[in-house]
Design a protein around this motif. Sequence first.
Motif, PDB file in Angstrom:
ATOM      1  N   HIS A   1      42.475 -47.762  22.091  1.00  0.00           N
ATOM      2  CA  HIS A   1      43.839 -48.242  22.290  1.00  0.00           C
ATOM      3  C   HIS A   1      43.936 -49.656  21.712  1.00  0.00           C
ATOM      4  O   HIS A   1      43.217 -50.560  22.161  1.00  0.00           O
ATOM      5  CB  HIS A   1      44.202 -48.259  23.779  1.00  0.00           C
ATOM      6  CG  HIS A   1      44.245 -46.893  24.391  1.00  0.00           C
ATOM      7  ND1 HIS A   1      44.651 -46.670  25.680  1.00  0.00           N
ATOM      8  CD2 HIS A   1      43.939 -45.660  23.886  1.00  0.00           C
ATOM      9  CE1 HIS A   1      44.586 -45.376  25.955  1.00  0.00           C
ATOM     10  NE2 HIS A   1      44.158 -44.749  24.860  1.00  0.00           N
ATOM     11  N   PHE A   2      44.812 -49.819  20.739  1.00  0.00           N
ATOM     12  CA  PHE A   2      44.903 -51.078  20.002  1.00  0.00           C
ATOM     13  C   PHE A   2      46.281 -51.711  20.185  1.00  0.00           C
ATOM     14  O   PHE A   2      47.301 -51.002  20.273  1.00  0.00           O
ATOM     15  CB  PHE A   2      44.661 -50.848  18.504  1.00  0.00           C
ATOM     16  CG  PHE A   2      43.279 -50.347  18.187  1.00  0.00           C
ATOM     17  CD1 PHE A   2      42.266 -51.232  17.881  1.00  0.00           C
ATOM     18  CD2 PHE A   2      42.998 -48.988  18.192  1.00  0.00           C
ATOM     19  CE1 PHE A   2      40.990 -50.774  17.576  1.00  0.00           C
ATOM     20  CE2 PHE A   2      41.733 -48.519  17.893  1.00  0.00           C
ATOM     21  CZ  PHE A   2      40.717 -49.417  17.583  1.00  0.00           C
ATOM     22  N   GLY A   3      46.304 -53.035  20.210  1.00  0.00           N
ATOM     23  CA  GLY A   3      47.558 -53.774  20.219  1.00  0.00           C
ATOM     24  C   GLY A   3      47.760 -54.464  18.876  1.00  0.00           C
ATOM     25  O   GLY A   3      46.917 -55.264  18.453  1.00  0.00           O
ATOM     26  N   VAL A   4      48.880 -54.147  18.203  1.00  0.00           N
ATOM     27  CA  VAL A   4      49.160 -54.709  16.880  1.00  0.00           C
ATOM     28  C   VAL A   4      50.526 -55.398  16.929  1.00  0.00           C
ATOM     29  O   VAL A   4      51.518 -54.790  17.359  1.00  0.00           O
ATOM     30  CB  VAL A   4      49.162 -53.620  15.789  1.00  0.00           C
ATOM     31  CG1 VAL A   4      49.371 -54.251  14.410  1.00  0.00           C
ATOM     32  CG2 VAL A   4      47.872 -52.817  15.825  1.00  0.00           C
ATOM     33  N   ILE A   5      50.602 -56.625  16.481  1.00  0.00           N
ATOM     34  CA  ILE A   5      51.850 -57.380  16.436  1.00  0.00           C
ATOM     35  C   ILE A   5      52.572 -57.069  15.125  1.00  0.00           C
ATOM     36  O   ILE A   5      51.936 -56.911  14.078  1.00  0.00           O
ATOM     37  CB  ILE A   5      51.569 -58.893  16.553  1.00  0.00           C
ATOM     38  CG1 ILE A   5      50.824 -59.175  17.879  1.00  0.00           C
ATOM     39  CG2 ILE A   5      52.855 -59.699  16.477  1.00  0.00           C
ATOM     40  CD1 ILE A   5      50.309 -60.600  17.969  1.00  0.00           C
ATOM     41  N   GLN A   6      53.875 -56.928  15.200  1.00  0.00           N
ATOM     42  CA  GLN A   6      54.663 -56.674  13.989  1.00  0.00           C
ATOM     43  C   GLN A   6      54.253 -57.645  12.878  1.00  0.00           C
ATOM     44  O   GLN A   6      54.154 -58.861  13.097  1.00  0.00           O
ATOM     45  CB  GLN A   6      56.152 -56.844  14.272  1.00  0.00           C
ATOM     46  CG  GLN A   6      56.765 -55.745  15.130  1.00  0.00           C
ATOM     47  CD  GLN A   6      58.213 -56.077  15.482  1.00  0.00           C
ATOM     48  OE1 GLN A   6      58.545 -57.248  15.752  1.00  0.00           O
ATOM     49  NE2 GLN A   6      59.077 -55.068  15.486  1.00  0.00           N
ATOM     50  N   GLY A   7      53.975 -57.060  11.693  1.00  0.00           N
ATOM     51  CA  GLY A   7      53.623 -57.877  10.545  1.00  0.00           C
ATOM     52  C   GLY A   7      52.157 -58.259  10.501  1.00  0.00           C
ATOM     53  O   GLY A   7      51.758 -59.018   9.607  1.00  0.00           O
ATOM     54  N   ARG A   8      51.335 -57.755  11.423  1.00  0.00           N
ATOM     55  CA  ARG A   8      49.917 -58.109  11.427  1.00  0.00           C
ATOM     56  C   ARG A   8      49.066 -56.841  11.422  1.00  0.00           C
ATOM     57  O   ARG A   8      49.579 -55.724  11.448  1.00  0.00           O
ATOM     58  CB  ARG A   8      49.571 -58.966  12.640  1.00  0.00           C
ATOM     59  CG  ARG A   8      50.372 -60.263  12.714  1.00  0.00           C
ATOM     60  CD  ARG A   8      49.847 -61.154  13.825  1.00  0.00           C
ATOM     61  NE  ARG A   8      50.690 -62.307  14.046  1.00  0.00           N
ATOM     62  CZ  ARG A   8      50.417 -63.260  14.939  1.00  0.00           C
ATOM     63  NH1 ARG A   8      49.321 -63.178  15.688  1.00  0.00           N
ATOM     64  NH2 ARG A   8      51.240 -64.294  15.086  1.00  0.00           N
ATOM     65  N   GLN A   9      47.744 -57.053  11.397  1.00  0.00           N
ATOM     66  CA  GLN A   9      46.833 -55.928  11.398  1.00  0.00           C
ATOM     67  C   GLN A   9      45.652 -56.204  12.324  1.00  0.00           C
ATOM     68  O   GLN A   9      45.359 -57.347  12.665  1.00  0.00           O
ATOM     69  CB  GLN A   9      46.327 -55.619   9.991  1.00  0.00           C
ATOM     70  CG  GLN A   9      45.343 -56.645   9.430  1.00  0.00           C
ATOM     71  CD  GLN A   9      44.811 -56.233   8.071  1.00  0.00           C
ATOM     72  OE1 GLN A   9      45.465 -55.500   7.328  1.00  0.00           O
ATOM     73  NE2 GLN A   9      43.622 -56.705   7.733  1.00  0.00           N
ATOM     74  N   VAL A  10      44.996 -55.105  12.772  1.00  0.00           N
ATOM     75  CA  VAL A  10      43.762 -55.199  13.550  1.00  0.00           C
ATOM     76  C   VAL A  10      42.751 -54.266  12.903  1.00  0.00           C
ATOM     77  O   VAL A  10      43.107 -53.388  12.106  1.00  0.00           O
ATOM     78  CB  VAL A  10      43.972 -54.806  15.027  1.00  0.00           C
ATOM     79  CG1 VAL A  10      44.980 -55.721  15.696  1.00  0.00           C
ATOM     80  CG2 VAL A  10      44.403 -53.347  15.147  1.00  0.00           C
ATOM     81  N   SER A  11      41.496 -54.445  13.260  1.00  0.00           N
ATOM     82  CA  SER A  11      40.447 -53.589  12.717  1.00  0.00           C
ATOM     83  C   SER A  11      39.708 -52.891  13.854  1.00  0.00           C
ATOM     84  O   SER A  11      39.676 -53.370  14.993  1.00  0.00           O
ATOM     85  CB  SER A  11      39.462 -54.403  11.869  1.00  0.00           C
ATOM     86  OG  SER A  11      38.829 -55.394  12.670  1.00  0.00           O
TER      87      SER A  11
END
Length: 741
Positions: free
Chosen positions: A28-38
């Motif tokens: 389960h990942f949290g991603v902010i608009q306009g950003r990325q996670v790995s």
Amino acid sequence: MTQPPKPSIDPVMTVPRPAFSMSLRTTHFGVIQGRQVSGSVQFRRLNNLTEPIRLQLTGAPQGLSATLAQTSVTGDAASFTLSADATLTPGEYPLTLTATTSTRTKTEQLLVYVESRTVTEKFRIVLEQRNLKLNAGESADLQVHILRAPNFTESIDLNTMVWKSSATVSPTSTTGDTATVHVYADPANLRVDDGWYDEDVSVAGRDRTLWSHWQFFQFHVNQKPSIRVFADRQEQHALLCTQGQSCSLELSIARLGNILDSDAVVTVTGLPSGVSGPTSFVIPEGGDFNSVMLEYAVAPNAPLNRPSDMTFTVRIGEFSGSRSSRAYISSPQGDYDPTVPGLLLPIYDAASAAGVRALNDGRVLTIGTAYHERVKRDDDVVVTRFNSNGTLDASFGSGGVTVIDGGSLEDSPQMDVQADGRVVIAARQIIPNSFESRMVVWRLTSDGQLDPTFGTQGQATPGTSAYLSYPYGVNILPSGKMLVLGVSKNGLTVARLNQDGSEDLSFGDKGLAFAAPRDVYEVAYMATEPDGRIMLAYRVTTGKAATVRMTRLKTDGSPDTSWNGTGNGEWLLTPEGNAVSGLVRQADGKWVVAASNYGDFDAPDFMLARFTTDGRLDPTFGQNGLVRTDFRAFPSNGLDAFGNSTDGTGRVRVLPDGGILVGGAGGTGNNRRMALAKYLPNGQLDPAWRVDGRSVLGIEGWMIGMVDFDIDASGVLWAATGAIPRQGQLSYQYLVTRIRP
């Protein structure tokens, strides 16, 4: 743990199939608009898997990019990135990660939480990882983002709220936009013995005005990869096999720490001599808990009483686990007779067995009481006759059963059988409209009807002047007269009846002989000499440890002073005290008393004492006339070992070869079973009978205990109480079965 249907041992597969397991620390990942996670995925290659693992990440909507760094993996890990467009609507978006080889396909569900980059309050905490999966002893770092409202530049204090987890945030105070949470799965603190541990951990921020915001992540801890092996799913393991028969053992494995998806290779070593069966096999994959039944064949001449430690070793890839099980080879004697199944008395809703008598023609009589719940009747006496093959004898009573209803509550029945097949029964009866009781004696004809030549319409009430009640035994004398042992106002009392049921006034005091004061004895047993003299054995309690007392009466009911000098003898068999449970005379005139010691209330033992013809403990029997047998840690027949058992001695019989057979009960709580012991004439356990002279017999789902048994030419017939839930209620019924002698 899930428990799928039990797989079978694969009869063809001897080598486990190449396989792999797939795990993600975060799904389960949290991603902010306009950003990325790995993120990353780890693989564990099992059973020599060498081919590449192909990957796909699917399900992303427009505006959410899910990109794998590689789509074919030859190593043990792969990474991916999740990017959200600045205009993607905040919300939850599911994805699917698929891994494939030529023989395996595995999937993992991901969930992406897209967070708005707009902040309407002072600040907002956003976690890149909304869950975290670790094995015990591992650690990881989580990324924390702090979204600030325009012009909000104050310092924010950060902290974590946990219960048992170890999670610390750094820095603890910041004017920046990021922080890190360090999480450690401390095995000493989290106790993951059952396979996993879950906890919600919150990360919170607070400004100087105490305005705060927080977000949770779920912390899941697996036990380190390991395999647990169980034999019969018990803490105490025993495999009891019988010469010339087959035996089975349930082998179970628990796969812990994400090593679920692979075949398990099992190796069995240490089979006893003369036992054949599976020694190397594969349990196919199938969830985190698997069980298989292993069947072993035992040669008719397999050596007896040589316990062997069988070891079951289970391997999955580089992981292994093992369990040892003590295996015993027993003789068929002392086991259920397969030609005669156990029987339930099919008459009343609630029944309790009280005695059994084997007849010379191979048939068997049982006696007990029953209560009919549907019509709310009081307890009645029930006599049942079975044919030698275990079927009800339709020529007796009504379809094999005679119910004696005396118009009130009757209980504690005792019986003996005359040479002509007529049955004499004594029971306690509550006198109608009173709180008092009396003894009632009935006689049945050989076909199960009340005998009109006995008493009044088949019923007699001896000892009414002395308030005789509560029978302990009935004995038919060679003359046809009958003895009844019971309780009167004067204490332990023997009544003698004529053949027609009238009191024999030539015996004792107007037909009654008084053996012991009422306040010094408990349960008693009675037997007779060939010349008609009477022997009594009973427990005496006078404020000290309970003792065993024996009293012999002459044929006229007076004390026989030739026995032990006074006609009485009293013995403290063990320092902790004893309870008498049986009495039998040997052919040489010696007497054997069965008892239990109750010093250790949770684990009393079988006790036997033998007395000479003149009333002394027999020094040629056991140790100074005493034998004590403990059933703890003894293997049962297909059930768990006794452990801390309650060994209650029951009836005792002398066998034609001079050996002694004792029956009783053992077990803990509701797990009660029949316990038997066979002794040589000198008091030693018979090593050729069952397992070192002992046998434990149970029926799954029943609580049973020995009540009485008798011996015929073909076997030993047992009567025992049983309890089993039926329609949500506890219902008692007879259990009648035959044991090989």
